[in-house]
Design a protein around this motif. Structure first.
Motif, PDB file in Angstrom:
ATOM      1  N   GLN A 193       0.831  -1.206   0.000  1.00  0.00           N
ATOM      2  CA  GLN A 193       0.000   0.000   0.000  1.00  0.00           C
ATOM      3  C   GLN A 193       0.866   1.258   0.000  1.00  0.00           C
ATOM      4  O   GLN A 193       0.530   2.256  -0.645  1.00  0.00           O
ATOM      5  CB  GLN A 193      -0.950   0.014   1.207  1.00  0.00           C
ATOM      6  N   LEU A 194       1.994   1.207   0.697  1.00  0.00           N
ATOM      7  CA  LEU A 194       2.880   2.373   0.704  1.00  0.00           C
ATOM      8  C   LEU A 194       3.452   2.611  -0.697  1.00  0.00           C
ATOM      9  O   LEU A 194       3.553   3.755  -1.149  1.00  0.00           O
ATOM     10  CB  LEU A 194       4.006   2.178   1.726  1.00  0.00           C
ATOM     11  N   GLU A 195       3.805   1.540  -1.389  1.00  0.00           N
ATOM     12  CA  GLU A 195       4.284   1.688  -2.766  1.00  0.00           C
ATOM     13  C   GLU A 195       3.211   2.382  -3.617  1.00  0.00           C
ATOM     14  O   GLU A 195       3.494   3.269  -4.424  1.00  0.00           O
ATOM     15  CB  GLU A 195       4.629   0.319  -3.359  1.00  0.00           C
ATOM     16  N   ARG A 196       1.962   1.984  -3.372  1.00  0.00           N
ATOM     17  CA  ARG A 196       0.849   2.604  -4.084  1.00  0.00           C
ATOM     18  C   ARG A 196       0.785   4.114  -3.785  1.00  0.00           C
ATOM     19  O   ARG A 196       0.562   4.929  -4.680  1.00  0.00           O
ATOM     20  CB  ARG A 196      -0.449   1.895  -3.661  1.00  0.00           C
ATOM     21  N   SER A 197       1.027   4.491  -2.536  1.00  0.00           N
ATOM     22  CA  SER A 197       1.055   5.917  -2.188  1.00  0.00           C
ATOM     23  C   SER A 197       2.213   6.626  -2.884  1.00  0.00           C
ATOM     24  O   SER A 197       2.085   7.788  -3.278  1.00  0.00           O
ATOM     25  CB  SER A 197       1.198   6.110  -0.664  1.00  0.00           C
ATOM     26  N   TYR A 198       3.332   5.943  -3.040  1.00  0.00           N
ATOM     27  CA  TYR A 198       4.474   6.548  -3.724  1.00  0.00           C
ATOM     28  C   TYR A 198       4.156   6.788  -5.196  1.00  0.00           C
ATOM     29  O   TYR A 198       4.677   7.709  -5.802  1.00  0.00           O
ATOM     30  CB  TYR A 198       5.736   5.667  -3.562  1.00  0.00           C
ATOM     31  N   VAL A 199       3.284   5.954  -5.762  1.00  0.00           N
ATOM     32  CA  VAL A 199       2.852   6.156  -7.151  1.00  0.00           C
ATOM     33  C   VAL A 199       1.777   7.252  -7.209  1.00  0.00           C
ATOM     34  O   VAL A 199       1.862   8.188  -8.003  1.00  0.00           O
ATOM     35  CB  VAL A 199       2.303   4.838  -7.743  1.00  0.00           C
ATOM     36  N   ASP A 200       0.786   7.162  -6.319  1.00  0.00           N
ATOM     37  CA  ASP A 200      -0.367   8.069  -6.362  1.00  0.00           C
ATOM     38  C   ASP A 200      -0.086   9.435  -5.733  1.00  0.00           C
ATOM     39  O   ASP A 200      -0.822  10.389  -5.955  1.00  0.00           O
ATOM     40  CB  ASP A 200      -1.564   7.463  -5.602  1.00  0.00           C
ATOM     41  N   LYS A 201       0.922   9.513  -4.883  1.00  0.00           N
ATOM     42  CA  LYS A 201       1.271  10.730  -4.141  1.00  0.00           C
ATOM     43  C   LYS A 201       0.146  11.199  -3.212  1.00  0.00           C
ATOM     44  O   LYS A 201      -0.061  12.401  -3.010  1.00  0.00           O
ATOM     45  CB  LYS A 201       1.684  11.863  -5.087  1.00  0.00           C
ATOM     46  N   VAL A 202      -0.571  10.256  -2.686  1.00  0.00           N
ATOM     47  CA  VAL A 202      -1.515  10.526  -1.584  1.00  0.00           C
ATOM     48  C   VAL A 202      -1.510   9.329  -0.636  1.00  0.00           C
ATOM     49  O   VAL A 202      -1.122   8.224  -1.020  1.00  0.00           O
ATOM     50  CB  VAL A 202      -2.981  10.763  -2.057  1.00  0.00           C
ATOM     51  N   GLY A 203      -1.958   9.566   0.601  1.00  0.00           N
ATOM     52  CA  GLY A 203      -2.080   8.487   1.566  1.00  0.00           C
ATOM     53  C   GLY A 203      -3.293   7.614   1.261  1.00  0.00           C
ATOM     54  O   GLY A 203      -4.194   8.027   0.532  1.00  0.00           O
ATOM     55  N   HIS A 204      -3.300   6.408   1.806  1.00  0.00           N
ATOM     56  CA  HIS A 204      -4.441   5.517   1.573  1.00  0.00           C
ATOM     57  C   HIS A 204      -5.025   4.977   2.873  1.00  0.00           C
ATOM     58  O   HIS A 204      -5.357   3.800   2.983  1.00  0.00           O
ATOM     59  CB  HIS A 204      -4.041   4.391   0.628  1.00  0.00           C
ATOM     60  N   TRP A 205      -5.140   5.864   3.863  1.00  0.00           N
ATOM     61  CA  TRP A 205      -5.812   5.479   5.105  1.00  0.00           C
ATOM     62  C   TRP A 205      -7.107   6.254   5.230  1.00  0.00           C
ATOM     63  O   TRP A 205      -7.150   7.453   4.977  1.00  0.00           O
ATOM     64  CB  TRP A 205      -4.908   5.750   6.310  1.00  0.00           C
ATOM     65  N   LYS A 206      -8.139   5.543   5.656  1.00  0.00           N
ATOM     66  CA  LYS A 206      -9.435   6.196   5.866  1.00  0.00           C
ATOM     67  C   LYS A 206      -9.369   7.098   7.078  1.00  0.00           C
ATOM     68  O   LYS A 206      -8.479   6.992   7.917  1.00  0.00           O
ATOM     69  CB  LYS A 206     -10.500   5.117   6.129  1.00  0.00           C
TER      70      LYS A 206
END
Lengths: 353, 394
Positions: free
Chosen positions: B40-53
Motif C-alpha cells: 500500500q505504501l508503494e501505491r502511495s508513492y505512485v499516487d502521491k496521496v495516503g491511503h488510510w481512511k
C-alpha cells in the motif's frame, strides 16, 4: 479474568544498569570523546560510556532483538532510546567500548548524532500510517539523511543541528522549533462530499475548527460551504469531518522552515521560519527537498561562527542576507498574513542590500 | 526472478542511513499485514496521496484512549491492512530498557500485530504499528502480563515524557525520571480516559537545555533550574583554556547577560551570578569546570503547542521557581487547578495556551492563584487597553 488497568509503565529503576543504580544523581561531568561516544564520570569515580546510533524509527521486532543482542554482548543487557529515535548503548566496561563501536560500524549502524552534528530527525508517520498526511515522512527522512550522513557521523558543523519533519500542520513531530523543518502542506481547499458531511459530521464543530472563519453552514444542502478565498488549507476541518478531504497529488507537497531552536542556551527558544513555501512530492527520494535542506545546512556551516545555531546565525546576519547567501528566492508566501503577522514586519530603514 | 512489487520503495534500501524499507521487508517475511503495508505504501508513492481512511473508534476495555483506529481505503487490494490499528504503549521514564523487557515486548507484538513499531513516537510512547480489531484486547491483556500499560490519545493527558535526568546527566536540577513516574501514576485516570477539552501534554526537562523540548511541545512544561551560584572549579577552567578553548570568544562573548569576565593572565573566570540567567551555555562548554548550583527546583511554563488550531505557541513562565520534591504536593495542586480552569472554560479543541490567549493571562493567574511577577514577561504591555477589578478602584 478481570482486565487489569491503570497500572502504568514499567518502573524505570528496574531498567537501570548497576553503574546508574549506584551513581544515580551523582554524576559529576561528562566528555564528548568522539562523534557518537560520551563518557559520564560520577562523584565516586565510576564511569559510564554511551555509544549513540541512529535508527530508522520505523523498526521491526527483529531489529529490536538484534539491538538487544548487541546490548547483551557489550552492555550487560542495558540500553536506552533518546527523544530523537537514537539508541544509546550504556557501557560500564571500558574494554568493550571500541569493540562495540567497531561491531556497530561493521553492521551498518550509524554511530554519531552527538555534539556539533545533525542528530536523528524527529518525524511523523506520513503515508505509512496517517490519515491526514500531505507527504510521506520516513521516505523523505531516509533520502535526506543519506545525503547528510557525513554530518551525523562526524563533527563538521559549527553547532548542533536539529532537522525535523512533520507530514501535515498537526505537527505530531512538533517541528516548529527546529534548525531545519520539513513540513507537509496542502495547497487546495477541501473537496466537500455533502453526503458524508450530512451523515458523519457535527456541523457546528467543523465551522468552529476553521482558524480563518472560511466555513459556513449551507441550509439548502444541510451541509457546508467553504469560502475558498479564506481557506489556508490547514486540514483542521478534515480532522473534524471525513467529508472534507484535502489530499491531492498536485496540491500536496513540502515546505521548508529554518532557524528554530528548543534549548535556551545563549538565546531563548525560537520558532522556525518559512523559507521555501512549496516543493513537490517527488518520491522515492524527493530530490528537490533533499537538495534544499543540504544547501541550507551547508550555507550555514560555511558562514556561521562556532556555537552559532542556524537561527542565531541568521539573527546576526539578517534574513535578507540569509536569502542571498543561500540563493533562495523570496516568495510572497513568506510574508506572514495570519494572526500575529505584524510582529514580523520591519519598522526600520536599517537593513542590508 | 519475478519483478519487484515495490520498485520505488526498493530504491530506499540503498544508501548509508538505516532503511525503514528494509525493516518493513523483514516484518513482511513473517506477517501478511506488514506485506500489505509495504504494497500500500508503494501505491502511495505512485499516487502521491495516503491511503488510510479517516478515523474510526476502537479501544480496549476500561480505557477511552491508547488505541488509534486505522483502516485502509483500499481494503480489497490490501486486505491484510483493512484494519491496521496503532497501540500507544507507555514507555519507562527516560526510555531506559533492559533487553529482557524489550524481548518480552517483541514476543507480544509478533503474536498480535504486524511486528512493526516506532521506537518511539514523537510524544514518547512505544508505537505498536498495525493490528486488527479482534487482537486489541488480547494484545493489551498480554502487554499487561509483562507490565506495559497503554499511553494517551484523544482529549486526555497525553503520555508525559522526560529527559535522561539524574540517570546519566550531571545537569539534572530535578529528578525528572522519578517525577515523571510519579505524575504518570497519579494521573492514570486523566491519561486513559479522555475528559478534557483537547489534548494536554506535559514534559519534564532537567535543565534549560530542554532535551525533550518541553517549552515548544507541551501545554505544561517543567524545566529544572537553580537559584544560587554556578559552581566553579578554577583549576578545571584553566585546564580548558590550556587545552585550547578560547574562553573570551567562545564563552564570555556568547554569554547572553555578559555576566562573566576572563583574566587571561591569571586564567581566572569570574561570574557575577546575580546577573546570570542560567542559559547553560558556559556550563555546556565546560562541564568539568562549571556546574549548576545546589539550590535547585524548576521553572513552570504553560501553553506550548503545535499550530492546530490557532497557531503554534511557546510555553510561558508562570512560576519562576518551585521546589520539586516528593510527594510533589505544590506541583500537583497547581496542575489540578490549571486543568480545572481549562476544563471549565475551554471550548472543544481549545488548548490551554489558546484559552489563556482568549481569556487573558490575568484571568488565568487569578484562577490558579499565582502572583504576577516580572519573570513572566519579556516586556510589559505597550498598549493602554487594560482591565481593573471594580474592588481595586475605590
Amino acid at each position: 479474568m478481570a482486565t487489569r488497568t491503570d497500572f502504568g509503565p514499567p518502573y524505570f529503576r528496574d531498567m537501570l544498569p548497576p553503574v546508574i543504580q549506584k551513581n544515580y544523581g551523582q554524576w559529576k561531568y561528562h566528555e564528548r570523546i568522539k562523534p557518537g561516544l560520551l563518557v559520564h564520570v560520577a562523584e565516586s569515580g565510576d564511569r559510564l560510556w554511551t555509544v549513540r546510533v541512529g535508527s530508522p524509527r520505523l523498526v521491526s521486532t527483529d531489529w529490536i532483538r538484534e539491538v538487544c543482542d548487541i546490548a547483551d554482548q557489550f552492555c550487560d543487557g542495558h540500553l536506552r532510546f533518546t527523544s530523537r529515535h537514537n539508541v544509546e548503548f550504556l557501557v560500564s566496561d571500558e574494554a568493550k567500548v571500541e569493540p562495540l563501536i567497531a561491531y556497530l560500524q561493521e553492521h551498518g549502524y550509524p554511530v554519531g548524532g552527538t555534539g556539533h552534528a545533525i542528530t536523528n530527525p524527529v518525524h511523523t508517520q506520513g503515508w505509512i500510517h496517517c490519515h491526514t498526511p500531505a507527504t510521506d515522512a520516513s521516505g523523505i527522512v531516509k533520502a535526506v539523511m543519506d545525503e547528510l550522513y557525513e554530518y551525523f557521523v562526524d563533527w563538521k558543523l559549527p553547532a548542533y543541528c536539529r532537522v525535523s519533519l512533520a507530514c501535515c500542520l498537526n505537527m505530531c513531530g512538533a517541528v516548529h522549533c527546529s534548525d531545519v523543518a520539513i513540513l507537509g502542506i496542502h495547497r487546495k481547499p477541501p473537496v466537500i462530499n455533502h453526503d458524508v458531511v450530512r451523515a458523519k459530521c457535527e456541523i457546528p464543530n467543523v465551522i468552529a475548527a476553521c482558524p480563518t472563519g472560511a466555513i459556513r453552514p449551507d441550509p439548502k444542502t444541510k451541509s457546508l460551504i467553504v469560502n475558498e478565498e479564506k481557506c489556508m488549507y490547514c486540514g483542521n476541518c478534515y480532522t473534524m469531518c471525513p467529508g472534507m478531504p484535502l489530499a491531492d497529488p498536485v496540491g500536496d507537497g513540502v515546505s521548508i522552515w529554518v532557524g528554530g531552536k528548543v534549548s535556551s542556551a545563549r538565546t531563548p527558544p525560537k520558532f522556525s521560519r518559512l523559507v521555501i513555501p512549496y516543493l513537490p512530492n517527488n518520491p522515492p527520494r524527493w530530490p528537490e527537498t533533499t537538495a534544499a535542506v543540504k544547501n541550507i545546512i551547508e550555507t550555514w556551516a560555511k558562514h556561521a561562527r562556532k556555537h552559532e545555531r542556524m537561527g542565531e546565525w541568521i539573527d546576526r546576519i539578517g534574513w535578507e542576507r540569509f536569502f542571498t547567501l543561500a540563493g533562495i528566492e523570496f516568495k510572497p508566501q513568506l510574508i506572514d498574513d495570519f494572526t500575529l503577522a505584524p510582529e514580523t514586519y520591519r519598522s526600520t530603514p536599517t537593513f542590508k542590500w | 526472478m519475478a519483478d519487484s512489487e515495490t520498485p520505488l520503495l526498493d530504491e530506499l534500501e540503498e544508501g548509508p542511513w538505516p532503511s525503514f524499507v528494509k525493516e518493513m521487508k523483514r516484518a513482511a517475511e513473517k506477517n501478511e499485514a506488514a506485506k500489505d503495508l509495504l504494497r500500500q505504501l508503494e501505491r502511495s508513492y505512485v499516487d502521491k496521496v495516503g491511503h488510510w481512511k479517516h478515523g474510526g473508534i476502537v479501544g480496549v476495555k476500561g480505557y477511552g484512549g491508547g488505541v488509534i483506529g486505522r483502516y485502509s481505503d483500499l481494503p480489497e487490494e490490501f486486505p491484510a491492512v483493512a484494519e491496521f490499528h496503532t497501540m500507544r504503549v507507555n514507555m519507562p521514564s527516560g526510555w531506559f530498557y533492559n533487553t529482557k523487557k524489550l524481548r518480552e515486548l517483541c514476543d507480544v507484538w509478533d503474536k498480535h500485530g504486524s511486528g512493526l513499531t516506532n521506537m518511539h513516537g514523537a510524544t514518547g510512547d512505544i508505537i505498536l504499528l498495525g493490528t486488527s480489531t479482534d487482537h486489541l484486547q488480547p494484545c493489551f491483556d498480554d502487554l499487561a502480563e509483562i507490565g506495559f500499560d497503554l499511553g494517551g490519545s484523544g482529549s486526555d493527558m497525553r503520555t508525559p515524557s522526560c529527559c535522561v535526568g539524574p540517570g546519566r546527566c550531571e545537569w539534572a536540577c530535578i529528578d525528572t525520571l522519578e517525577l515523571l513516574y510519579d505524575l504518570t501514576m497519579t494521573y492514570q485516570d486523566q491519561l486513559h480516559r479522555p475528559m478534557f477539552p483537547y489534548k494536554s501534554k506535559m514534559k519534564i526537562s532537567g535543565c534549560p537545555n530542554d532535551c525533550v523540548a518541553a517549552v515548544p511541545r507541551s501545554d505544561i512544561a517543567i524545566v529544572g533550574t537553580w537559584r544560587d551560584k554556578i559552581r566553579i572549579d578554577p583549576v578545571e577552567v584553566a585546564n580548558y583554556a590550556n587545552d585550547g578553548l578560547d574562553i573570551v570568544q567562545e564563552v564570555v562573548m556568547l554569554c547572553p547577560t555578559r555576566c562573566m569576565t576572563w583574566d587571561g593572565k591569571t586564567k581566572t573566570l569570574t561570574i557575577e551570578d546575580a546577573e546570570c540567567n542560567r542559559c547553560m551555555h558556559c556550563i555546556n562548554l565546560m562541564p568539568k569546570a562549571l556546574r549548576p548550583g545546589v539550590e535547585r527546583g524548576a521553572t513552570i511554563l504553560v501553553g506550548g503547542k503545535a499550530p492546530i488550531v490557532h497557531g503554534a505557541l511557546l510555553s510561558w513562565v508562570i512560576v519562576p521557581f518551585m521546589k520539586i520534591e516528593p510527594p510533589y504536593t505544590e506541583l500537583k495542586e497547581l496542575l489540578d487547578k490549571i486543568w480545572e480552569w481549562w476544563d471549565e472554560n475551554g471550548k472543544m479543541r481549545e488548548r490551554l495556551g489558546e484559552l489563556i490567549n482568549r481569556l487573558g493571562m490575568r484571568n488565568f493567574l487569578k484562577a490558579v492563584g499565582l502572583p504576577a511577577v516580572p519573570q513572566m514577561v519579556k516586556a510589559p504591555r505597550a498598549n493602554p487597553y487594560y482591565f481593573w477589578d471594580p474592588e481595586e478602584v475605590k
